[in-house]
Design a protein around this motif. Structure first.
Motif, PDB file in Angstrom:
ATOM      1  N   THR A   1       0.876  -1.141   0.036  1.00 17.78           N
ATOM      2  CA  THR A   1       0.014   0.149   0.029  1.00 17.78           C
ATOM      3  C   THR A   1       0.788   1.291  -0.003  1.00 17.78           C
ATOM      4  O   THR A   1       0.578   2.331  -0.743  1.00 17.78           O
ATOM      5  N   GLY A   2       2.099   1.288   0.804  1.00 18.32           N
ATOM      6  CA  GLY A   2       3.105   2.319   0.348  1.00 18.32           C
ATOM      7  C   GLY A   2       3.428   2.687  -0.728  1.00 18.32           C
ATOM      8  O   GLY A   2       3.308   3.815  -1.255  1.00 18.32           O
ATOM      9  N   ASP A   3       3.778   1.341  -1.395  1.00 14.80           N
ATOM     10  CA  ASP A   3       4.216   1.590  -2.894  1.00 14.80           C
ATOM     11  C   ASP A   3       3.297   2.056  -3.681  1.00 14.80           C
ATOM     12  O   ASP A   3       3.387   3.008  -4.552  1.00 14.80           O
ATOM     13  N   MET A   4       1.968   1.841  -3.651  1.00 12.63           N
ATOM     14  CA  MET A   4       0.722   2.062  -4.303  1.00 12.63           C
ATOM     15  C   MET A   4       0.699   3.524  -4.135  1.00 12.63           C
ATOM     16  O   MET A   4       0.495   4.491  -5.231  1.00 12.63           O
ATOM     17  N   ILE A   5       0.950   4.308  -3.021  1.00 12.30           N
ATOM     18  CA  ILE A   5       0.765   5.749  -2.624  1.00 12.30           C
ATOM     19  C   ILE A   5       1.804   6.514  -3.520  1.00 12.30           C
ATOM     20  O   ILE A   5       1.781   7.486  -3.979  1.00 12.30           O
ATOM     21  N   ILE A   6       3.083   5.971  -3.193  1.00 12.51           N
ATOM     22  CA  ILE A   6       4.173   6.568  -3.899  1.00 12.51           C
ATOM     23  C   ILE A   6       4.073   6.429  -5.316  1.00 12.51           C
ATOM     24  O   ILE A   6       4.570   7.568  -6.037  1.00 12.51           O
TER      25      ILE A   6
ATOM     26  N   SER B   1      -3.587  19.912 -16.341  1.00 10.63           N
ATOM     27  CA  SER B   1      -4.311  21.013 -15.631  1.00 10.63           C
ATOM     28  C   SER B   1      -4.329  20.711 -13.838  1.00 10.63           C
ATOM     29  O   SER B   1      -4.496  19.358 -13.683  1.00 10.63           O
ATOM     30  N   LEU B   2      -4.138  21.467 -13.034  1.00 10.95           N
ATOM     31  CA  LEU B   2      -4.103  21.349 -11.669  1.00 10.95           C
ATOM     32  C   LEU B   2      -5.592  20.549 -11.299  1.00 10.95           C
ATOM     33  O   LEU B   2      -5.624  19.491 -10.584  1.00 10.95           O
ATOM     34  N   PRO B   3      -6.829  20.894 -11.644  1.00  6.31           N
ATOM     35  CA  PRO B   3      -7.984  20.492 -11.363  1.00  6.31           C
ATOM     36  C   PRO B   3      -7.983  18.990 -11.768  1.00  6.31           C
ATOM     37  O   PRO B   3      -8.537  18.156 -10.986  1.00  6.31           O
ATOM     38  N   LEU B   4      -7.514  18.748 -13.025  1.00  2.74           N
ATOM     39  CA  LEU B   4      -7.457  17.187 -13.459  1.00  2.74           C
ATOM     40  C   LEU B   4      -6.716  16.345 -12.504  1.00  2.74           C
ATOM     41  O   LEU B   4      -6.757  15.259 -12.216  1.00  2.74           O
ATOM     42  N   CYS B   5      -5.474  16.936 -12.367  1.00  7.13           N
ATOM     43  CA  CYS B   5      -4.531  16.199 -11.403  1.00  7.13           C
ATOM     44  C   CYS B   5      -5.307  15.964 -10.032  1.00  7.13           C
ATOM     45  O   CYS B   5      -4.977  14.868  -9.519  1.00  7.13           O
ATOM     46  N   PHE B   6      -5.828  17.110  -9.527  1.00 11.44           N
ATOM     47  CA  PHE B   6      -6.536  16.893  -8.026  1.00 11.44           C
ATOM     48  C   PHE B   6      -7.433  15.594  -8.166  1.00 11.44           C
ATOM     49  O   PHE B   6      -7.487  14.970  -7.355  1.00 11.44           O
TER      50      PHE B   6
ATOM     51  N   SER C   1      -9.130  10.564  -6.482  1.00 12.99           N
ATOM     52  CA  SER C   1      -9.819   9.419  -6.575  1.00 12.99           C
ATOM     53  C   SER C   1      -8.817   8.062  -6.328  1.00 12.99           C
ATOM     54  O   SER C   1      -9.387   7.065  -5.872  1.00 12.99           O
ATOM     55  N   PHE C   2      -7.565   8.106  -6.667  1.00 13.14           N
ATOM     56  CA  PHE C   2      -6.716   6.963  -6.388  1.00 13.14           C
ATOM     57  C   PHE C   2      -6.206   6.871  -4.963  1.00 13.14           C
ATOM     58  O   PHE C   2      -6.415   5.994  -4.328  1.00 13.14           O
ATOM     59  N   LEU C   3      -5.867   8.271  -4.456  1.00 17.68           N
ATOM     60  CA  LEU C   3      -5.034   8.421  -3.218  1.00 17.68           C
ATOM     61  C   LEU C   3      -6.433   7.764  -2.239  1.00 17.68           C
ATOM     62  O   LEU C   3      -5.859   7.590  -1.000  1.00 17.68           O
ATOM     63  N   THR C   4      -7.559   8.159  -2.288  1.00 21.75           N
ATOM     64  CA  THR C   4      -8.603   7.912  -1.191  1.00 21.75           C
ATOM     65  C   THR C   4      -8.548   6.330  -1.202  1.00 21.75           C
ATOM     66  O   THR C   4      -8.743   6.200   0.015  1.00 21.75           O
ATOM     67  N   VAL C   5      -8.722   5.686  -2.177  1.00 25.62           N
ATOM     68  CA  VAL C   5      -8.620   4.221  -1.974  1.00 25.62           C
ATOM     69  C   VAL C   5      -7.078   3.778  -1.466  1.00 25.62           C
ATOM     70  O   VAL C   5      -7.253   2.945  -0.251  1.00 25.62           O
ATOM     71  N   GLU C   6      -6.144   4.302  -1.981  1.00 24.75           N
ATOM     72  CA  GLU C   6      -4.958   3.672  -1.094  1.00 24.75           C
ATOM     73  C   GLU C   6      -4.672   4.148   0.253  1.00 24.75           C
ATOM     74  O   GLU C   6      -4.100   3.369   0.791  1.00 24.75           O
ATOM     75  N   ILE C   7      -4.903   5.458   0.379  1.00 23.24           N
ATOM     76  CA  ILE C   7      -4.489   5.552   1.774  1.00 23.24           C
ATOM     77  C   ILE C   7      -5.589   5.025   2.811  1.00 23.24           C
ATOM     78  O   ILE C   7      -5.147   4.721   3.966  1.00 23.24           O
TER      79      ILE C   7
END
Length: 505
Positions: A254-259, A275-280, A285-291
């Motif tokens: 899970t740490g590897d996924m976040i990195i 764009s910053l909004p797209l990256c955010f 969406s990804f980090l919510t699951v991984e964190i």
């Protein structure tokens, strides 16, 4: 962690087949791991030819075993209804959230797709994943769930109990083969990453050996191999079961996924100009699951999850110490040296230094200052060669630099030349081969008639330096274990002259 986890979990099938054999799991795992690492020096090209068919049999077996159980218990297919997941979290609260720490183990290995994509390209990975791997895994996990619904006592080993009695030992053998293949992929990845770390200046020079005359990427690094073996054996002997090691594995994955997601966002923003909004939006969406997965595993830190965190901290400490130490050393050497242009002008004006026949190549990390080795040679021998070449190796932040961009030759004055040799972080320096490319610039070399001058620094730690004293001492130890520049740059040993100097850090 992968070799320890995968081989242990495969061999543990012996305890399911015959409880009396449970005491043999750890010794047999140790023997398999030692044998796996022992063959690394011979290369893996021949073994690799068998990997594809074995893995195809492995995933086919997973799918068939799961499918047979799903046919017996088709009600398990309601697992595809997300309502059950939502109701599970609603009913169990924090306990349901913590279950994610175990659930994430079902997707471990998915993070390796990034490395595989780098080796094979996107299309083969997409086809293999969507057509073979994902369906086989889904069927097998559904089959295990179906088995548990009909026989809760199978919880002790639902995977192996999917198989009929006659197929249990063959399945153990196939699982062990798949575990060895998974371990081999990790070991090869360690070799590749270690070489890149050396090239990027994050690690001391190491002995890197090619195990194939055809494939450039097939390498063997003895120190990395035996160091990894010691670490894997330590994990096996300390944890002694895959269930105990699962805590460390969960934190690592899970740490590897976040990195990975964080690095992807950096690339998307800085290189692709998203764009910053797209990256955010994508990052959220990804980090919510991984964190969430990482947080669920965090409660296991006292029970083994600390292992990957300690490994990460030690590795980061070593790499940052080496990088910082090299920067301090370069600065110290620059303080004791002279500007190259001023030195050449002074020699041209004085003209009283005797020039001897031949070519002298001075390896230097700075293309704008006079190498210490040249100053020592001039001080003690009172001569200069008629042709003096300063060679600086630069590692670009790209995997490979094409041969046409390998060398840049600059004529300075009065027989002085400056050559910049560029490599990617996936390539190994070979100075004699690079010098042959200088013929296109009108500069030819007879390597066996050329003298290569290298500086050898004796490092002396001191108080009140730019680094903590313990880091200085660590840097000195790392420097002493570094492979010689002669071997690293593939220089002919009988043409090398080393001149030493003491440097206070």
């Amino acid at each position: 962690i992968t070799p320890a986890m995968s081989v242990l979990s495969a061999v543990e099938g012996l305890g399911v087949a015959e409880p009396a054999l449970e005491s043999a799991v750890v010794p047999l795992t140790v023997a398999i791991v030692i044998a796996l690492f022992a063959i690394q020096s011979h290369g893996t090209s021949r073994v690799g030819a068998l990997f594809g068919p074995i893995m195809l049999v492995w995933f086919s077996t997973l799918g068939i075993l799961g499918l047979l159980e799903v046919i017996r218990q088709p009600s398990v297919l309601v697992a595809f209804n997300p309502f059950y997941a939502i109701s599970f979290f609603a009913e169990h609260g924090i306990a349901g959230f913590l279950v994610l720490g175990a659930v994430v183990l079902a997707v471990t290995g998915g993070e390796a797709l990034y490395a595989d994509m780098g080796h094979f390209g996107r299309r083969p990975i997409q086809v293999a994943w969507l057509a073979v791997v994902l369906p086989a895994l889904l069927l097998n996990y559904l089959g295990q769930c179906a088995l548990l619904l009909s026989d809760p006592t199978a919880v002790r080993s639902p995977f192996y109990l999917l198989a009929p009695d006659w197929a249990l030992y063959p399945l153990i053998g196939l699982s062990t083969a798949a575990a060895v293949i998974a371990s081999q992929a990790v070991i090869s990845g360690v070799f590749s990453l270690t070489r890149q770390a050396v090239q990027l200046g994050l690690c001391p020079r190491l002995d890197i050996r090619h195990t194939s005359n055809e494939e450039e990427g097939q390498i063997y690094i003895p120190r990395a191999n035996w160091g990894l073996l010691a670490a894997v054996l330590g994990l096996v002997l300390v944890f002694q079961s895959s269930s105990r090691l699962a805590a460390a594995y969960g934190i690592a994955v899970t740490g590897d996924m976040i990195i990975t997601t964080s690095l992807f966002l950096v690339v998307a923003r800085r290189r692709w100009n998203w764009s910053l909004p797209l990256c955010f939006a994508i990052g959220a969406s990804f980090l919510t699951v991984e964190i969430s997965f990482f947080a669920a595993n965090a409660v296991k830190i006292p029970h083994g999850g600390w292992v990957p965190l300690v490994i990460a901290c030690v590795t980061l400490g070593l790499m940052s110490t080496w990088r910082r130490g090299r920067a301090v050393l370069t600065r110290r050497l620059a303080e004791e040296s002279l500007p190259l242009d001023a030195f050449i002008q002074r020699q041209a004006k004085k003209g009283d230094i005797h020039r001897v026949k031949g070519t002298a190549v001075f390896m230097t990390s700075s293309s704008n200052t006079v190498p210490i080795a040249l100053l020592h040679n001039l001080k003690h021998n009172q001569v200069l060669h008629e042709r003096i070449v300063f060679v600086t190796v630069v590692v670009d932040d790209v995997p490979r630099v094409p041969a046409k961009d390998r060398v840049l030759v600059e004529g300075l004055a009065d027989g002085f030349y400056r050559i910049t040799v560029r490599y990617g972080f996936s390539q190994e320096p070979n100075i004699p081969k690079a010098l042959r490319l200088c013929k296109a610039f009108g500069l030819e070399f007879d390597v066996m008639a050329t003298s290569f001058f290298l500086g050898r620094e004796t490092l002396i730690p001191q108080m009140n330096s730019q680094m903590a004293l313990w880091r200085e001492r660590l840097f000195v130890v790392m420097s002493r274990t570094s492979v010689s520049a002669t071997d690293f740059f593939k220089l002919p040993p009988n043409r090398v002259v080393e001149l030493g100097t003491q440097v206070q850090l």
